[in-house]
Design an enzyme around this catalytic site. Structure first.
Site, PDB file in Angstrom:
ATOM      1  N   GLU A 219       4.415  13.390  -3.799  1.00 59.68           N
ATOM      2  CA  GLU A 219       3.534  13.338  -2.449  1.00 59.68           C
ATOM      3  C   GLU A 219       4.310  14.199  -1.668  1.00 59.68           C
ATOM      4  O   GLU A 219       5.240  13.962  -1.128  1.00 59.68           O
ATOM      5  CB  GLU A 219       3.453  11.878  -1.963  1.00 59.68           C
ATOM      6  CG  GLU A 219       2.458  11.693  -0.851  1.00 59.68           C
ATOM      7  CD  GLU A 219       2.431  10.112  -0.589  1.00 59.68           C
ATOM      8  OE1 GLU A 219       3.485   9.554  -0.686  1.00 59.68           O
ATOM      9  OE2 GLU A 219       1.373   9.675  -0.339  1.00 59.68           O
TER      10      GLU A 219
ATOM     11  N   GLU B 270       0.882  -1.246   0.033  1.00 58.83           N
ATOM     12  CA  GLU B 270      -0.020   0.055   0.021  1.00 58.83           C
ATOM     13  C   GLU B 270       1.109   1.278  -0.176  1.00 58.83           C
ATOM     14  O   GLU B 270       1.622   1.383   0.816  1.00 58.83           O
ATOM     15  CB  GLU B 270      -1.083  -0.024   1.424  1.00 58.83           C
ATOM     16  CG  GLU B 270      -1.948  -1.111   1.481  1.00 58.83           C
ATOM     17  CD  GLU B 270      -2.801  -0.983   0.336  1.00 58.83           C
ATOM     18  OE1 GLU B 270      -3.234   0.009  -0.076  1.00 58.83           O
ATOM     19  OE2 GLU B 270      -3.496  -2.101   0.000  1.00 58.83           O
TER      20      GLU B 270
END
Ligand code: NDP
Length: 483
Positions: free
Chosen positions: A382, A247
């Site tokens: 990010e 993830e």
């Protein structure tokens, strides 16, 4: 200040090296504990213990393992306040949400407990003279390597399915936020599971994490964290062809169409953007706002952001606490500088508080950038901090879909419109694992969480996620043979 031990093979032990390392309260920069500096020798011990426990734990009836999962759910609820306080202390999670976040994960154990009991195999009607059947089996020793953004919750979502289905687990919590994992082990000790069923080992990713990812005795790595680390783990795990569940990060497009409920969207997205100081993989990453409603949306989003109370995470009134570490604060500030250098404009925020007590903590004030373009670093990478990035206004559905998909990530997207058919056309075209259509962040154990592209491999939660922790075995029986 306390000194802690690791939980390995049912015993509390220090690191083989005898060394410890400090962890800090991000709200004031004070040292709060010394943790064992685990290394390869400690990983070997944990793997050995988990391998010994596997034949015992995996052979227990599913009903018994499900009862253990139900007991863990109760322990989490009973101790949610204390566990939440630990996240507040070493991560900076506002106390307002900390206990509820932990207690919310009790449901993951209950859900795993119920569903593991109805995980049936299948028979395959291949030939009348043969019986072919399929069964799900636990994989073996699973390493759970988790990030710091929700120090305990990220462990719990993995531990619930992995443990309930009969795997033995080695938890490698984030080195800077391991206190809640150790407290969890203290609670789980009461369950008297076979020694080695659950182990917690503290220490850096570069030694403990890498040793787990490359260890021959580890059958699966379930990892949540950054793409860079995910790729390193893939490379290490490839040497022994381990099962992998990854993830990873996101740079999630928010699309505000001209017919959206602007008030609701602005308030919901500001709450999402700055929750956990923006340190959430599902945070908005890029705002694409239709030119007809751009000014109105930005004004309402800014007003909602200005209302946020930033400060001591231990104060009930606080909405947003500090960033997790000085290192991460510096990283976020690097993104802010790069945004300015590349021509983005600041609407508000981004500064360090100058007055005590926040001055000594790792705070960055909620910030809004506008005029970002596709090529800018702040629009591609990010940031993982309290920085909202508004892209240039758009006026074409096709163009905004193209821009939203122009990313190496594919985690999730928020689309705001009152026209559901139009919204569903967007949902079909955006390459992400989850779309929230005029809705903001629903998570539940029955709903899968997955990433497209570099945002991950495999599913967390849901029946799909449960099956990630099993091997599928096919058995053939020749029905023509007689004794
Ligand atoms: P990292 O990738 O830096 O670390 C995650 C875990 O991996 C930590 O336990 C870390 O240890 C360990 N680790 C670091 N290097 C290695 C290595 N070489 N081999 C094995 N393990 C290693 O992530 P962060 O903790 O910084 O978390 C933030 C990231 O997590 C963001 O990118 C975010 O998007 C992602 N994330 C994704 C989620 C999702 O569901 N998709 C949910 C939450 C976060 P150590 O702590 O010692 O560095």
């Amino acid at each position: 200040m306390s000194e802690y031990k690791m939980w390995i093979g049912g015993k509390w032990i220090g690191a083989e090296s005898g060394k410890t390392y400090p962890v800090f309260n991000p709200a004031n920069g004070m040292e709060i504990a010394q943790l064992p500096l685990g290394g390869k020798a400690d990983v070997d011990k944990a793997v050995d213990a988990a391998r010994k426990a596997f034949p015992i734990w995996s052979k227990k009836p599913q009903s018994e393992r499900s009862q253990v999962a139900m007991k863990i759910a109760s322990l989490l609820r009973e101790n949610a306040k204390e566990l939440g306080m630990i996240d507040t202390l070493d991560h900076g999670t506002p106390v307002k949400t900390a206990a509820a976040t932990v207690a919310g994960k009790a449901v993951n154990f209950e859900w795993a407990a119920y569903n593991a009991r109805s995980l049936m195999g299948h028979t395959v009607p291949q030939s009348p003279n043969e019986l072919a059947y399929l069964q799900h089996e636990p994989i073996g020793v699973v390493a759970l390597i988790t990030p710091w953004n929700f120090p305990l919750s990220m462990i719990l979502v993995k531990l619930a399915p992995a443990l309930t289905l009969g795997n033995t687990c080695i938890i490698k919590p984030p080195s800077i936020d391991s206190l809640a994992a150790l407290k969890l082990a203290e609670l789980l000790e009461k369950l008297e599971l076979p020694p080695g069923t659950i182990n917690v080992i503290t220490g850096p990713g570069s030694t403990v994490g890498e040793s787990l990812a490359s260890h021959r005795g580890v059958d699966m790595v379930s990892f949540t964290g950054s793409c860079e680390t995910g790729k390193q783990i893939m490379a290490l795990a490839s040497q022994t062809v381990k099962r992998l569940h990854l993830e990873l990060g996101g740079k999630n497009p928010v699309i505000i169409l001209e017919d959206a409920d602007i008030n609701t969207a602005a308030n919901a997205m500001a709450a999402r953007q700055f929750s956990n100081a923006g340190q959430i993989c599902a945070c908005p990453g890029r705002f694409y706002v239709h030119e007809k409603v751009y000014d109105e949306f930005l004004e309402k989003f800014t007003a909602a952001t200005q209302k946020l109370v930033v400060g001591d995470p231990g104060d009930e009134k606080t909405d947003m606490g500090p960033l997790v570490s000085a290192e991460h604060r510096d990283r976020v500030e690097g993104y802010i500088r790069s945004g300015l250098d590349e021509g983005a404009k600041i609407v508000m925020g981004g500064q360090k508080p100058t007055a005590l007590p926040m001055k000594n903590g790792y705070f960055v004030m909620p910030m809004i950038f506008t005029n970002a373009t596709q090529k800018m670093k702040i629009a591609r990478e990010e940031i993982f901090g309290p920085v909202a990035v508004f892209m240039e206004k758009f006026n074409s559905d096709a163009k905004v879909i193209e821009m939203a998909n122009d990313s190496t990530f594919g985690l999730c997207s928020y689309i705001w419109t009152r026209d559901m058919a139009r919204g569903m056309r967007f949902a079909n075209e955006i390459a992400v694992g989850t779309v929230w259509l005029s809705n903001a962040l629903t998570l539940a154990p029955e709903l899968p969480w997955t990433g497209y592209k570099e945002s991950g491999i495999g599913e967390e939660n849901s029946l799909y996620g449960l099956l990630e922790y099993t091997n599928l075995k096919r058995v053939h029986v020749d029905l023509t043979l007689t004794k």
